[in-house]
Scaffold this motif. Structure first.
Motif, mmCIF file in Angstrom:
data_model
loop_
_atom_site.group_PDB
_atom_site.id
_atom_site.type_symbol
_atom_site.label_atom_id
_atom_site.label_comp_id
_atom_site.label_asym_id
_atom_site.label_seq_id
_atom_site.Cartn_x
_atom_site.Cartn_y
_atom_site.Cartn_z
ATOM 1 N N UNK A 1 0.844 -1.199 0.000
ATOM 2 C CA UNK A 1 0.000 0.000 0.000
ATOM 3 C C UNK A 1 0.878 1.247 0.000
ATOM 4 N N UNK A 2 0.355 2.293 -0.628
ATOM 5 C CA UNK A 2 1.067 3.572 -0.638
ATOM 6 C C UNK A 2 0.067 4.692 -0.858
ATOM 7 N N UNK A 3 0.566 5.922 -0.824
ATOM 8 C CA UNK A 3 -0.249 7.094 -1.125
ATOM 9 C C UNK A 3 0.387 7.860 -2.271
ATOM 10 N N UNK A 4 -0.403 8.280 -3.214
ATOM 11 C CA UNK A 4 0.127 8.976 -4.387
ATOM 12 C C UNK A 4 0.917 10.215 -3.987
ATOM 13 N N UNK A 5 0.495 10.881 -2.918
ATOM 14 C CA UNK A 5 1.107 12.158 -2.541
ATOM 15 C C UNK A 5 2.111 12.013 -1.399
ATOM 16 N N UNK A 6 2.594 10.804 -1.184
ATOM 17 C CA UNK A 6 3.552 10.568 -0.110
ATOM 18 C C UNK A 6 4.761 11.484 -0.273
ATOM 19 N N UNK A 7 5.073 12.244 0.777
ATOM 20 C CA UNK A 7 6.213 13.159 0.729
ATOM 21 C C UNK A 7 7.458 12.542 1.348
ATOM 22 N N UNK A 8 7.311 11.432 2.050
ATOM 23 C CA UNK A 8 8.440 10.791 2.709
ATOM 24 C C UNK A 8 9.082 9.741 1.800
ATOM 25 N N UNK A 9 8.246 8.834 1.302
ATOM 26 C CA UNK A 9 8.698 7.813 0.349
ATOM 27 C C UNK A 9 7.819 7.963 -0.888
ATOM 28 N N UNK A 10 8.431 8.258 -2.007
ATOM 29 C CA UNK A 10 7.654 8.573 -3.197
ATOM 30 C C UNK A 10 6.905 7.349 -3.718
ATOM 31 N N UNK A 11 5.713 7.569 -4.262
ATOM 32 C CA UNK A 11 4.839 6.486 -4.707
ATOM 33 C C UNK A 11 5.528 5.550 -5.688
ATOM 34 N N UNK A 12 6.491 6.085 -6.486
ATOM 35 C CA UNK A 12 7.064 5.248 -7.550
ATOM 36 C C UNK A 12 7.977 4.149 -7.004
ATOM 37 N N UNK A 13 8.417 4.250 -5.751
ATOM 38 C CA UNK A 13 9.246 3.172 -5.210
ATOM 39 C C UNK A 13 8.467 1.856 -5.113
ATOM 40 N N UNK A 14 7.310 1.812 -4.420
ATOM 41 C CA UNK A 14 6.549 0.559 -4.436
ATOM 42 C C UNK A 14 6.006 0.221 -5.814
ATOM 43 N N UNK A 15 5.680 1.231 -6.618
ATOM 44 C CA UNK A 15 5.150 0.978 -7.959
ATOM 45 C C UNK A 15 6.179 0.220 -8.802
ATOM 46 N N UNK A 16 7.420 0.690 -8.785
ATOM 47 C CA UNK A 16 8.495 0.030 -9.529
ATOM 48 C C UNK A 16 8.773 -1.364 -8.969
ATOM 49 N N UNK A 17 8.787 -1.469 -7.657
ATOM 50 C CA UNK A 17 9.107 -2.739 -6.992
ATOM 51 C C UNK A 17 8.090 -3.812 -7.366
ATOM 52 N N UNK A 18 6.823 -3.448 -7.333
ATOM 53 C CA UNK A 18 5.777 -4.405 -7.701
ATOM 54 C C UNK A 18 5.915 -4.822 -9.161
ATOM 55 N N UNK A 19 6.155 -3.858 -10.035
ATOM 56 C CA UNK A 19 6.297 -4.172 -11.461
ATOM 57 C C UNK A 19 7.461 -5.132 -11.690
ATOM 58 N N UNK A 20 8.571 -4.894 -11.031
ATOM 59 C CA UNK A 20 9.744 -5.760 -11.208
ATOM 60 C C UNK A 20 9.500 -7.135 -10.590
ATOM 61 N N UNK A 21 8.827 -7.153 -9.438
ATOM 62 C CA UNK A 21 8.490 -8.444 -8.824
ATOM 63 C C UNK A 21 7.641 -9.290 -9.764
ATOM 64 N N UNK A 22 6.669 -8.669 -10.386
ATOM 65 C CA UNK A 22 5.785 -9.414 -11.302
ATOM 66 C C UNK A 22 6.591 -10.070 -12.425
ATOM 67 N N UNK A 23 7.645 -9.387 -12.857
ATOM 68 C CA UNK A 23 8.443 -9.907 -13.967
ATOM 69 C C UNK A 23 9.424 -10.994 -13.540
ATOM 70 N N UNK A 24 9.654 -11.155 -12.232
ATOM 71 C CA UNK A 24 10.670 -12.099 -11.764
ATOM 72 C C UNK A 24 10.127 -13.271 -10.946
#
Length: 689
Positions: free
Chosen positions: A620-643
């Motif tokens: 889970x994440x928030x689009x407007x997260x100012x501490x950890x940017x949303x694209x970190x989990x977004x990228x991680x999930x995408x890469x996990x799906x591919x591996x």
């Protein structure tokens, strides 16, 4: 539930080469970063992930609703805080009915007769998908209320002012602030920290005079070193305004005279790299909690003539190898030290003449903290107390006799009885022989320690933040279904002193992950949890912990909750434009240096995804997260799906309105908790959601 019913979103791959120190990394999902959060391809993919998550969890919808109903039913709808005296008034916060937010009131006495409404946050939040009230501070003459609000979850606050005599808002508004304000003693001047809208760091302190436009505000201090956070405060004797500067391993404090609306900034003593301290002032004396020649800190005192020269400071409480000094609260006739030994907090009341006594608690493991004590003249100290089986309690403790008076205990609606639950503290030997504290709670009638119970293990392990075992009415929904709940106090916190933190940061960060995995194996071996029903959860830096353990020991976990997670550590720490990066070099290391680069590369969850089976994962994440940017989990999930080579669930939910703290409001946030708990419960019941 079968993933074959609906196809998981598969992200486009666009190779992007990142080169540092002669090493190339290919990031196929670098394109997912959009600082404006408006790119159609990004938004479309996040929405597709949300639809997929909802569809895959549709069969557990009834369970989610049931758990949410349980969580909500335990909460008292009409409730209020314990009144706090500050000046001539007593202040209280109240919640009512199904309102998501509190109201703040004051009255002339502790019985709150003829109380006056100061602020109804529900009215302020109306029409906003997200609302966070930051600072709430009354002027010294108690006639003007300053408050700050964030309506987009980026932790960028606007400060407003309310005339408490007329109820009207003043025309003054201070935009793009950290949310803190401090009043000078003239009731017309306030200080605030302005934010850099790109890095979201506050590096400038401004002075504002009521009735003037913000454009006329005076810059009184600017910090050039981007490793420092800025904060504001006021001395206990109200003579000085403090500008706090804090990096991970270095502290600094500057002061301004609170009685002078044109005061200039003064440095008390020279900044020293590696010097961390806390500072307070009363009776013309400074009290300095310092790590100078004291890893676990010692208490020193100084006056106006000696404060500039640390070697002239007088030692009040000496350093002890086994005791961490965590904080100090000053009163006119006594001061209270917060100490930690063997993982447990305690309070020691000292007179200025040298006498002292200790406040004791009965539970094996617990949380205790200093509460709101705005008046130095008070004869009591307010403390809060809780354990894994004891709801939050507020005590007033006599500063002379030590007698505790219970002012309030959190009411838990329903059939809750603390005697039905058991709690204990055990220690697990780490790979290097260190003893890792673990706090456990379970329902006695459903626990046999025979290796049959599902178990949820929680962890964080960063920044020296210690997760003391405290009561959670939400966790009851797991305990009442036979779960054991465990908090692994891994290295990276200060549970066992400053050295416990230092052994879990920078070059030693792997200890945090190894400790958590070792605790999991030990809890299974000791019969606390069933080996096929082990779950783990963590958020933010705890999300980094989750990302590391599923790479390093995926076979141990049936399901993992990964929330607002810091996952792409290397790329983020190499980009100084991203919020918080420069401030955290002393936590993770600076990968601009080859050795730090290698250290981070070895564990960074995004860079260490493997072709292997992974557990069921809910992100889970928030689009407007100012501490950890949303694209970190977004990228991680995408890469996990591919591996990943398994058919386990990989679900990713983005709150398109929220930031790092998740949904705002006391009930809306429970929906997120119910989602995760239902995910774990259904997996535990079937091992195949």
């Amino acid at each position: 539930m079968s993933q074959s019913i609906i196809t998981a979103p598969i992200a486009n791959q666009k190779a992007h080469t990142l080169s540092h120190h002669g090493h190339d990394r290919i990031d196929n999902y670098y394109w997912m970063r959009d600082d404006e959060r408006q790119a159609p391809e990004v938004i479309a993919h996040l929405e597709a992930e949300n639809r997929y998550c909802e569809a895959m969890l549709e069969p557990s919808k009834a369970l989610q609703q049931q758990v949410f109903a349980e969580l909500k039913a335990r909460i008292v709808k009409d409730d209020s805080s314990v009144p706090v005296k500050d000046g001539q008034y007593w202040y209280v916060s109240e919640v009512a009915g199904d309102n998501e937010y509190p109201s703040f009131c004051r009255a002339d006495n502790a019985e709150m007769v003829n109380k006056v409404l100061l602020l109804d946050v529900n009215q302020l939040a109306a029409g906003h998908d997200f609302y966070d009230l930051g600072e709430l501070l009354v002027s010294p003459n108690e006639e003007i209320l300053a408050y700050s609000e964030d309506t987009d979850s980026r932790r960028i606050y606007t400060v407003k002012f309310k005339d408490l005599n007329t109820g009207a808002l003043l025309a003054d508004e201070l935009h793009n602030t950290e949310g803190q304000v401090v009043w000078a003693n003239d009731n017309q001047t306030v200080y605030y920290v302005k934010k850099d809208l790109q890095t979201l760091l506050g590096s400038q302190v401004y002075r504002h005079t009521l009735g003037s436009p913000q454009s006329d505000d005076e810059l009184v201090y600017e910090e050039e070193d981007k490793q420092f956070f800025l904060g504001l405060g006021k001395s206990r004797d109200e003579t000085q305004i403090f500008i706090y500067l804090s990096a991970t391993e270095t502290t600094d404090v500057l002061v301004l005279a609170a009685d002078d609306s044109k005061a200039e900034v003064k440095r008390l003593f020279a900044r020293q790299t590696g010097h961390e301290f806390g500072l307070e002032r009363i009776h013309g004396q400074y009290f300095i909690l310092t790590n100078l020649e004291a890893k676990n800190f010692r208490l020193m005192t100084a006056d106006d003539n000696t404060i500039a020269t640390p070697h002239l400071w007088q030692e009040r409480i000496a350093h002890r190898d086994a005791v961490l000094l965590e904080g100090i609260e000053l009163f006119n006739d006594q001061f209270v030290m917060t100490e930690r030994e063997k993982g447990q907090t305690r309070f020691v009341v000292h007179s200025y003449q040298g006498d002292s006594f200790q406040l004791n608690f009965n539970d094996d493991c617990y949380y205790a903290g200093i509460g709101l004590n705005p008046e130095a003249a008070s004869a009591v100290v307010r403390i809060s107390y809780s354990s894994l089986t004891t709801p939050f309690s507020i005590f007033d403790v006599d500063l002379v006799t030590g007698q505790k008076t219970l002012r309030k205990q959190q009411q838990v609606l329903g059939e809750f009885n603390s005697k039905d639950y058991g709690s204990e503290r055990i220690y697990v030997s780490a790979l290097d022989g260190a003893e890792i504290p673990v706090s456990l709670v379970y329902k006695k009638s459903l626990f046999q320690q025979d290796g049959t119970n599902p178990l949820l293990q929680y962890g964080y392990g960063a920044y020296g933040i210690t997760l003391d075992p405290s009561f959670s009415s939400s966790v009851l929904s797991l305990l009442d279904r036979g779960f054991v709940y465990a908090i692994a106090h891994v290295r990276g916190s200060e549970m066992l002193g400053r050295q416990w933190y230092e052994q879990g940061k920078k070059a030693h960060k792997q200890n945090t992950f190894s400790d958590f995995i070792t605790v999991t194996r030990a809890l299974v071996a000791k019969g606390y949890g069933a080996k096929d029903k082990i779950f783990a959860s963590g958020g933010s830096a705890g999300g980094l912990l989750m990302g590391a353990i599923v790479n390093q020991a995926p076979e141990l976990y049936c399901g993992v909750g990964v929330h607002v997670p810091f996952l792409d550590v290397l790329t983020t720490m190499l980009d100084e434009s991203i919020p918080l990066t420069t401030n955290e070099y002393d936590e993770w290391g600076n990968p601009n240096y080859p050795e730090d680069y290698k250290t981070i590369l070895a564990y960074s969850p995004y860079d260490n995804i493997k072709v292997q089976a992974y557990p069921n994962i809910l992100v889970t994440t928030g689009l407007h997260d100012s501490q950890v940017q949303y694209w970190e989990p977004m990228k991680w999930v995408a890469k996990l799906r591919a591996h990943k080579t398994d058919d386990n669930l990989l679900l990713f939910k983005t709150d398109m309105d929220a930031g790092h703290g998740g949904a705002s409001g006391r009930f809306k946030s429970l929906e997120e908790k119910a989602l995760e708990f239902a995910f774990f419960i259904q997996l535990a019941n079937s091992n195949n959601v």
